[in-house]
Design a protein around this motif. Structure first.
Motif, PDB file in Angstrom:
ATOM      1  N   VAL A 151       2.136  -1.506  -8.543  1.00 35.11           N
ATOM      2  CA  VAL A 151       1.250  -0.540  -8.792  1.00 35.11           C
ATOM      3  C   VAL A 151       0.482  -0.722  -9.855  1.00 35.11           C
ATOM      4  O   VAL A 151      -0.843  -0.287  -9.800  1.00 35.11           O
ATOM      5  N   VAL A 155      -3.906  -0.477  -9.550  1.00 35.01           N
ATOM      6  CA  VAL A 155      -4.640   0.317 -10.378  1.00 35.01           C
ATOM      7  C   VAL A 155      -5.693  -0.510 -11.263  1.00 35.01           C
ATOM      8  O   VAL A 155      -6.617  -0.220 -11.267  1.00 35.01           O
ATOM      9  N   LEU A 161      -4.385   6.396  -8.963  1.00 34.90           N
ATOM     10  CA  LEU A 161      -3.026   6.805  -9.117  1.00 34.90           C
ATOM     11  C   LEU A 161      -3.194   8.360  -9.000  1.00 34.90           C
ATOM     12  O   LEU A 161      -3.521   9.227  -9.530  1.00 34.90           O
ATOM     13  N   GLY A 165       4.124   6.593 -10.195  1.00 35.88           N
ATOM     14  CA  GLY A 165       3.523   5.385 -10.457  1.00 35.88           C
ATOM     15  C   GLY A 165       4.370   4.832 -11.899  1.00 35.88           C
ATOM     16  O   GLY A 165       4.037   3.751 -12.263  1.00 35.88           O
ATOM     17  N   THR A 178       5.549   7.657  -5.215  1.00 33.83           N
ATOM     18  CA  THR A 178       4.060   7.225  -5.756  1.00 33.83           C
ATOM     19  C   THR A 178       3.142   7.293  -4.503  1.00 33.83           C
ATOM     20  O   THR A 178       3.282   6.989  -3.256  1.00 33.83           O
ATOM     21  N   LEU A 180      -0.943   6.154  -3.943  1.00 33.61           N
ATOM     22  CA  LEU A 180      -2.239   5.345  -4.537  1.00 33.61           C
ATOM     23  C   LEU A 180      -3.063   5.704  -3.441  1.00 33.61           C
ATOM     24  O   LEU A 180      -2.836   5.416  -2.118  1.00 33.61           O
ATOM     25  N   VAL A 183      -6.919   1.867  -2.440  1.00 36.16           N
ATOM     26  CA  VAL A 183      -6.521   0.790  -2.791  1.00 36.16           C
ATOM     27  C   VAL A 183      -7.212  -0.406  -2.012  1.00 36.16           C
ATOM     28  O   VAL A 183      -7.334  -0.636  -0.883  1.00 36.16           O
ATOM     29  N   LEU A 189      -0.325  -5.145  -3.231  1.00 35.88           N
ATOM     30  CA  LEU A 189       0.247  -3.953  -2.316  1.00 35.88           C
ATOM     31  C   LEU A 189      -0.056  -4.357  -1.002  1.00 35.88           C
ATOM     32  O   LEU A 189       0.719  -3.850   0.164  1.00 35.88           O
ATOM     33  N   VAL A 198       6.537   3.765  -2.761  1.00 35.99           N
ATOM     34  CA  VAL A 198       5.088   3.548  -3.051  1.00 35.99           C
ATOM     35  C   VAL A 198       4.109   3.810  -1.730  1.00 35.99           C
ATOM     36  O   VAL A 198       4.394   2.805  -0.811  1.00 35.99           O
ATOM     37  N   ALA A 200       0.257   3.660  -0.315  1.00 43.57           N
ATOM     38  CA  ALA A 200      -0.594   3.110  -0.720  1.00 43.57           C
ATOM     39  C   ALA A 200      -1.627   3.349   0.549  1.00 43.57           C
ATOM     40  O   ALA A 200      -1.559   2.795   1.643  1.00 43.57           O
TER      41      ALA A 200
END
Length: 293
Positions: A151, A155, A161, A165, A178, A180, A183, A189, A198, A200
């Protein structure tokens, strides 16, 4: 339970151990062994393939993944969001079939991101014994460290975000669910299997671009596609480089279907008739003359 089902005693044996190598090494060296099946990381699978070569063993390898989840502009977003939650957060993302990279058409990405973020913010983190918990612990501290690092890298490279996170304070190995967005393609990721909660998101504009992003990985276990076009769905079946695909569904596992991947995601299949064939030998016999009565 297997014996109660009719399997003779001793046919199936389960050995639990804190050191898999100490158990597997003598078994792999035994000349009676003819078949090796493994589910785990690509690095361990590659090592086992080297060891299996000495005995010319038949092998089945169900290894790592980096599953793309592609949402086209003609998809039902209600269905796509439901599928995304199922594909990402089943077992807290700790599954080889968990969606890793959400590749969403630029015309619907804002709506998609807002909807999944709203759903993720409702998820309760905690012990499984607590009421309403949907996000439990990761397997160990290393998994939490990896999620945090991935993460932070995303970022740093420009991702936004939307929720979560962070590690969860207190005892246990918990990480916030999380989301995101934006990306970039060079974020870790996009290349590494997350194995955590997570989600993404990255974007695409054309079908060819979406396919290229989905296939930009050494892995090829499973892919997910959401579209209302049957023709496009058929094209995705033919062009996405994965051994399995979920077309407008977020869970593909089925004991009656051949489970397995392409490329660095493994060899062979588990489940279905194909999974049975992995344990059989083929023999061809030819005779010169018919037998007399």
């Amino acid at each position: 339970m297997l014996e109660e089902a009719g399997v003779p005693a001793g046919v199936v044996n389960v050995l639990t151990t804190a050191s898999s190598g100490e158990v597997s090494e003598p078994i792999l060296a035994d000349p009676r062994l003819r078949k090796l099946s493994f589910t785990g990381s690509t690095s361990v699978g590659s090592s086992l393939l080297e060891k299996a070569a000495g005995g010319v063993l038949r092998t089945s390898m169900e290894l790592g993944g980096n599953a793309p989840f592609v949402v086209f502009d003609d998809a039902s977003l209600d269905d796509a969001v439901d599928g995304a939650i199922a594909a990402k957060f089943r077992n807290i993302g700790q599954a080889c079939t968990a969606a890793n990279r959400f590749i969403v058409h630029s015309s619907v990405v804002e709506d998609f991101a807002a909807r999944v973020t709203a759903r993720v913010r409702e998820m309760k983190v905690g012990r499984g014994t607590e009421d309403g918990v949907s996000i439990g612990p990761l397997i160990d501290a290393n998994a939490v460290d990896k999620a945090a690092a991935l993460v932070a890298d995303a970022v740093k490279r420009g991702a936004t975000l939307l929720t979560g996170g962070s590690r969860v304070d207190g005892p246990g190995t918990f990480f916030e669910p999380t989301v995101l967005t934006e990306v970039p393609a060079d974020a870790d990721l996009m290349r590494e299997e997350i194995f955590g909660p997570v989600l993404a998101i990255t974007t695409f504009d054309t079908e060819d671009e979406g396919v290229a992003l989905a296939n930009r990985t050494e892995y090829g276990l499973v892919s997910y596609v959401y579209t209302d076009s049957l023709a496009r769905g058929q094209r995705m079946i033919e062009t996405l480089e994965t051994g399995m695909m979920g077309l407008n569904v977020g869970v593909v596992s089925n004991a009656s279907a051949p489970f397995g991947g392409w490329k660095m995601s493994g060899l062979g299949r588990e489940g279905g008739a194909e999974g049975v064939h992995e344990y059989l030998e083929t023999k061809y016999t030819m005779t010169a003359d018919p037998f007399s009565a």
